[in-house]
Scaffold this motif. Structure first.
Motif, PDB file in Angstrom:
ATOM      1  N   ARG A 105      55.118 -50.605 -18.259  1.00 25.61           N
ATOM      2  CA  ARG A 105      53.887 -50.908 -19.016  1.00 25.61           C
ATOM      3  C   ARG A 105      53.766 -49.999 -20.238  1.00 25.61           C
ATOM      4  O   ARG A 105      53.356 -50.449 -21.313  1.00 25.61           O
ATOM      5  CB  ARG A 105      52.653 -50.771 -18.136  1.00 25.61           C
ATOM      6  CG  ARG A 105      52.666 -51.674 -16.930  1.00 25.61           C
ATOM      7  CD  ARG A 105      52.768 -53.115 -17.316  1.00 25.61           C
ATOM      8  NE  ARG A 105      52.843 -53.952 -16.114  1.00 25.61           N
ATOM      9  CZ  ARG A 105      53.089 -55.231 -16.140  1.00 25.61           C
ATOM     10  NH1 ARG A 105      53.264 -55.858 -17.277  1.00 25.61           N
ATOM     11  NH2 ARG A 105      53.176 -55.918 -15.016  1.00 25.61           N
ATOM     12  N   VAL A 139      48.325 -56.152 -18.149  1.00 28.12           N
ATOM     13  CA  VAL A 139      47.525 -55.686 -17.012  1.00 28.12           C
ATOM     14  C   VAL A 139      46.051 -55.947 -17.309  1.00 28.12           C
ATOM     15  O   VAL A 139      45.685 -56.302 -18.423  1.00 28.12           O
ATOM     16  CB  VAL A 139      47.751 -54.174 -16.721  1.00 28.12           C
ATOM     17  CG1 VAL A 139      49.195 -53.900 -16.355  1.00 28.12           C
ATOM     18  CG2 VAL A 139      47.325 -53.309 -17.897  1.00 28.12           C
ATOM     19  N   MET A 188      56.056 -51.366 -22.830  1.00 27.85           N
ATOM     20  CA  MET A 188      55.490 -52.567 -23.459  1.00 27.85           C
ATOM     21  C   MET A 188      54.510 -52.188 -24.562  1.00 27.85           C
ATOM     22  O   MET A 188      54.538 -52.757 -25.656  1.00 27.85           O
ATOM     23  CB  MET A 188      54.783 -53.434 -22.425  1.00 27.85           C
ATOM     24  CG  MET A 188      55.699 -54.160 -21.476  1.00 27.85           C
ATOM     25  SD  MET A 188      54.792 -55.070 -20.192  1.00 27.85           S
ATOM     26  CE  MET A 188      54.145 -56.436 -21.147  1.00 27.85           C
ATOM     27  N   MET A 235      49.693 -54.864 -22.493  1.00 28.36           N
ATOM     28  CA  MET A 235      50.611 -54.366 -21.466  1.00 28.36           C
ATOM     29  C   MET A 235      50.754 -55.326 -20.296  1.00 28.36           C
ATOM     30  O   MET A 235      51.471 -55.037 -19.347  1.00 28.36           O
ATOM     31  CB  MET A 235      50.123 -53.012 -20.930  1.00 28.36           C
ATOM     32  CG  MET A 235      50.102 -51.914 -21.948  1.00 28.36           C
ATOM     33  SD  MET A 235      49.701 -50.317 -21.204  1.00 28.36           S
ATOM     34  CE  MET A 235      48.003 -50.556 -20.712  1.00 28.36           C
ATOM     35  N   LEU A 241      50.480 -44.743 -14.819  1.00 27.43           N
ATOM     36  CA  LEU A 241      50.926 -45.777 -15.747  1.00 27.43           C
ATOM     37  C   LEU A 241      52.411 -46.030 -15.524  1.00 27.43           C
ATOM     38  O   LEU A 241      53.232 -45.155 -15.786  1.00 27.43           O
ATOM     39  CB  LEU A 241      50.676 -45.336 -17.190  1.00 27.43           C
ATOM     40  CG  LEU A 241      51.086 -46.316 -18.278  1.00 27.43           C
ATOM     41  CD1 LEU A 241      50.270 -47.605 -18.174  1.00 27.43           C
ATOM     42  CD2 LEU A 241      50.900 -45.685 -19.650  1.00 27.43           C
ATOM     43  N   GLY A 295      44.793 -53.728 -22.195  1.00 29.75           N
ATOM     44  CA  GLY A 295      45.462 -54.269 -21.023  1.00 29.75           C
ATOM     45  C   GLY A 295      46.290 -55.502 -21.355  1.00 29.75           C
ATOM     46  O   GLY A 295      47.406 -55.670 -20.852  1.00 29.75           O
TER      47      GLY A 295
END
Length: 78
Positions: free
Chosen positions: A48, A29, A51, A27, A44, A24
């Motif tokens: 993201r 998150v 990334m 990305m 998704l 996470g």
């Protein structure tokens, strides 16, 4: 490019031996969000996925190799 998606994010996490939180962080998150994506509860976002592809330098060929490694190392019955 979008080679990362909901169906292979768990493979990527397993092969790189990353926790939900570590993946996470790559990305931007939470680990909980990664868990939701892996379990099909959330989609998704492309931004993201992009990334993660940049952070891990993923290409379609590299993802294919990672998938093969994952499948070759699964325990029988898993």
């Amino acid at each position: 490019m979008a080679v990362v998606n909901e169906s292979n994010i768990g493979i990527i996490r397993a092969v790189y031996r990353l926790s939900y939180e570590e993946l996470g962080a790559l990305m931007g998150v939470s680990g909980r969000f990664v868990s939701y994506v892996e379990n099909g509860a959330r989609n998704l976002p492309k931004v993201r996925a992009d990334m993660l592809e940049r952070e891990l330098q993923l290409t379609p060929d590299k993802l294919t190799r990672l998938t093969e490694i994952y499948r070759d190392t699964l325990l029988p019955g898993k």
